[in-house]
Write a protein that holds these residues in place. Structure first.
Motif, PDB file in Angstrom:
ATOM      1  N   ASP A  68     -15.614 -83.435  50.208  1.00  9.57           N
ATOM      2  CA  ASP A  68     -16.815 -82.708  51.022  1.00  9.57           C
ATOM      3  C   ASP A  68     -16.537 -83.220  52.497  1.00  9.57           C
ATOM      4  O   ASP A  68     -16.501 -82.582  53.423  1.00  9.57           O
ATOM      5  CB  ASP A  68     -18.055 -82.848  50.546  1.00  9.57           C
ATOM      6  N   LEU A  69     -16.448 -84.718  52.542  1.00 10.13           N
ATOM      7  CA  LEU A  69     -16.126 -85.365  53.684  1.00 10.13           C
ATOM      8  C   LEU A  69     -15.088 -85.157  54.520  1.00 10.13           C
ATOM      9  O   LEU A  69     -14.923 -84.688  55.646  1.00 10.13           O
ATOM     10  CB  LEU A  69     -16.505 -86.778  53.767  1.00 10.13           C
ATOM     11  N   ALA A  70     -13.833 -84.980  53.718  1.00 12.93           N
ATOM     12  CA  ALA A  70     -12.613 -84.437  54.133  1.00 12.93           C
ATOM     13  C   ALA A  70     -12.670 -83.306  54.909  1.00 12.93           C
ATOM     14  O   ALA A  70     -12.197 -83.062  55.636  1.00 12.93           O
ATOM     15  CB  ALA A  70     -11.466 -84.790  53.208  1.00 12.93           C
ATOM     16  N   ALA A  71     -13.208 -82.115  54.156  1.00  9.98           N
ATOM     17  CA  ALA A  71     -13.126 -80.749  54.394  1.00  9.98           C
ATOM     18  C   ALA A  71     -14.017 -80.976  55.698  1.00  9.98           C
ATOM     19  O   ALA A  71     -13.677 -80.102  56.771  1.00  9.98           O
ATOM     20  CB  ALA A  71     -13.922 -79.973  53.479  1.00  9.98           C
ATOM     21  N   SER A  72     -15.105 -81.716  55.765  1.00 15.33           N
ATOM     22  CA  SER A  72     -15.967 -81.651  56.985  1.00 15.33           C
ATOM     23  C   SER A  72     -15.250 -82.147  58.082  1.00 15.33           C
ATOM     24  O   SER A  72     -15.434 -81.585  59.210  1.00 15.33           O
ATOM     25  CB  SER A  72     -17.455 -82.189  56.490  1.00 15.33           C
ATOM     26  N   ASN A  73     -14.561 -83.216  57.992  1.00 15.97           N
ATOM     27  CA  ASN A  73     -13.783 -83.828  59.023  1.00 15.97           C
ATOM     28  C   ASN A  73     -12.706 -83.012  59.404  1.00 15.97           C
ATOM     29  O   ASN A  73     -12.482 -82.942  60.539  1.00 15.97           O
ATOM     30  CB  ASN A  73     -13.156 -85.176  58.467  1.00 15.97           C
ATOM     31  N   HIS A  74     -12.062 -82.265  58.573  1.00 20.95           N
ATOM     32  CA  HIS A  74     -11.020 -81.260  58.887  1.00 20.95           C
ATOM     33  C   HIS A  74     -11.630 -80.335  59.806  1.00 20.95           C
ATOM     34  O   HIS A  74     -11.125 -79.992  60.875  1.00 20.95           O
ATOM     35  CB  HIS A  74     -10.265 -80.734  57.672  1.00 20.95           C
ATOM     36  N   GLU A  75     -12.700 -79.541  59.403  1.00 19.80           N
ATOM     37  CA  GLU A  75     -13.501 -78.571  60.264  1.00 19.80           C
ATOM     38  C   GLU A  75     -13.950 -78.981  61.723  1.00 19.80           C
ATOM     39  O   GLU A  75     -13.640 -78.421  62.573  1.00 19.80           O
ATOM     40  CB  GLU A  75     -14.988 -78.001  59.455  1.00 19.80           C
ATOM     41  N   LEU A  76     -14.455 -80.573  61.730  1.00 25.56           N
ATOM     42  CA  LEU A  76     -14.827 -81.171  63.157  1.00 25.56           C
ATOM     43  C   LEU A  76     -13.620 -81.343  63.833  1.00 25.56           C
ATOM     44  O   LEU A  76     -13.748 -81.009  64.971  1.00 25.56           O
ATOM     45  CB  LEU A  76     -15.534 -82.400  62.463  1.00 25.56           C
TER      46      LEU A  76
END
Length: 532
Positions: free
Chosen positions: A283-291
């Motif tokens: 989830d954090l990787a996906a969030s970081n990617h979106e950010l």
């Protein structure tokens, strides 16, 4: 040795010569008293004794000889030329004689008798030695048996005192002893504790240990007699050796049920926690990617309206700014702010790009630095800077990002030069053994330590951690230009390359930035390795 006892010297001489010619050692005595004294001092295997002697006669001497414990077993041959009657011969035998020879005697017959007694003497001595050895061996065996008995008793006492199930086996694998805890798991000494069908049995464990001939520690489950639940135990089978041969085995069950249950509980919790962390990381990787995508898009989109501000600001400044002094001042501030904003957005774009996967290669940093110096030629000439670059071995890196690293460090070295001082920058490189700033120099090391030193304004090392944080500045914008992102970009690039960066400095005495990076010669790295 043979003792000849006779009161007549001629008899002693003739008999002595006869015996010595046949290789017998001979001693002599001329009276019974002298003979007894010699017998107490010396050892003889035969006494040839004359019957008729002044003082003590032969019968009295024989009785005295057989009365001594030391000489009681010495054979005695009587020689007599006078007392030939049966009663004298009988007295000779009863007084301790082994034979009675009358004179004149046949020398050959006498020699045969002496030889026979000598052989008997040798056989007796051998028998005595054998008996002595046998007695010593019996004593040793008895002592060994007693020691073994005491050792077994001590071992059993120890096994009885420990709070574990314990037992002993003989070399054939039969149970010899069990302690009191055994009976909580087995009915009688002959029965083994029960084990589940799917697990190893106690018999299998014993057979495995005996087959290996060394200590074995095996995990088993056994069931107490008063419970239906199997409990985990460690069965330790240890051989007891005597003369390098296994004499018996000692088995000990150690209850590990609670520890096993706790470990299983911890393993389950660790597994659950690992799964949760993996899910959180995804989830954090996906969030970081979106950010990252948002930062990239936002920074990119911000450039368009900013570009219009700059263009129209310059147009207004060129067309109307010369008429009014205030207008010129205000437009200059707008244009200056727009330029700073443009640099800031550009740096943010560069920082956000660092999280996008790029290819690693064996990189020649020397070429990159030469290109940077060519691009900065006007600034270097303006500052009259002296820049010395030592040869740098190939690095395992992303070439474009290495360009950013050295571009930012060299730009800072020129920007933060001291007023009125000619800038001097030196780039040194050496191979080291590990990724640490203080690593020892190693000509075969797999890491390269690069030091970039200058003679600029420096900084207080109290702020060392601060200089690598994004948007952190040690000087105001009025003193030195910049967005506060340059060294943060350098730090992030070095981190993603698996290296380290630090700096040493002193205000007014320049700075030295130390980078440690993997080398291009590392065989363990894949040629197309990527990071995200």
């Amino acid at each position: 040795m043979i003792l000849i006892v006779d009161d007549r010297p001629e008899n002693i001489f003739s008999l002595q010569k006869l015996l010595e010619l046949n290789n017998f050692a001979v001693d002599t005595a001329s009276s019974g008293e002298e003979a007894l004294r010699k017998i107490l001092k010396n050892t003889y295997f035969l006494v040839i004794l004359d019957v008729q002697m002044p003082g003590m006669d032969g019968f009295e001497v024989a009785e005295a000889i057989t009365g001594y414990s030391k000489s009681k077993d010495i054979p005695i041959i009587f020689l007599s030329a006078v007392n030939l009657e049966k009663r004298f011969i009988t007295k000779g035998y009863t007084s301790g004689g082994m034979d009675y020879v009358t004179k004149p005697f046949d020398p050959e017959i006498l020699l045969l008798k002496v030889s026979t007694f000598y052989r008997l003497h040798l056989q007796t001595r051998e028998l005595h030695d054998a008996q002595q050895k046998l007695r010593e061996e019996v004593a040793e065996r008895k002592a060994a048996q007693e020691a073994l008995y005491h050792s077994l008793e001590e071992l059993r006492s120890i096994l009885e005192s420990i709070q574990h199930i314990a037992f002993t086996l003989n070399r054939e694998g039969n149970i010899e002893f069990v302690n009191r805890y055994w009976h909580e798991y087995a009915e009688g000494r002959e029965n083994l504790p029960a084990t589940p069908e799917e697990g190893p049995s106690i018999t299998e464990c014993i057979e495995k240990a005996m087959a290996s001939g060394r200590q074995e520690v095996l995990e088993v489950c056994i069931k107490p007699l008063k419970s239906e639940e199997y409990r985990y135990h460690l069965l330790s089978m240890t051989p007891v050796r005597k003369d390098n041969v296994i004499a018996k085995w000692v088995g000990i069950f150690t209850d590990i049920h609670e520890q096993k249950m706790m470990n299983q509980l911890l393993e389950n919790r660790v597994s659950q926690r690992t799964e949760e962390l993996q899910r959180a990381n995804r989830d954090l990787a996906a969030s970081n990617h979106e950010l990252q995508q948002f930062a990239y898009v936002a920074s990119h989109d911000l450039k368009e309206p900013l570009r219009k501000i700059q263009v129209f600001g310059n147009l207004i400044h060129g067309k109307f700014g010369t008429d009014q002094q205030d207008t010129v001042q205000y437009l200059s501030k707008i244009i200056s702010s727009a330029d700073r904003m443009n640099k800031l957005i550009t740096d943010v774009l560069d920082y956000s790009k660092l999280s996008i996967s790029e290819k690693f290669h064996a990189t020649d940093v020397n070429v990159i630095i030469r290109e940077i110096l060519d691009d900065m030629e006007l600034l270097i000439r303006e500052k009259s800077a002296d820049i010395v670059v030592d040869n740098i071995p190939p690095l395992w890196a992303v070439p474009g990002q290495m360009r950013q690293v050295f571009q930012n460090i060299l730009s800072n070295a020129l920007k933060f030069s001291a007023t009125g001082v000619k800038p001097a920058i030196h780039i040194r490189a050496e191979r080291v053994s590990r990724p640490a700033p203080d690593a020892t120099v190693d000509k075969n090391g797999q890491y390269c330590r690069i030091a970039v030193s200058d003679n600029g304004i420096g900084f207080d090392e109290v702020y060392l951690d601060k200089i690598f944080v994004i948007f952190q500045r040690l000087h105001g914008r009025n003193e030195y230009e910049g967005t506060g992102i340059g060294l943060a970009i350098v730090k992030k690039i070095i981190d993603t390359h698996g290296g380290v960066i630090t700096a040493t400095s002193e205000e007014g005495k320049g700075s030295k930035f130390i980078l440690v990076l993997p080398m291009g010669s590392q065989q363990t790295k894949q040629t197309e390795q990527t990071y995200s």
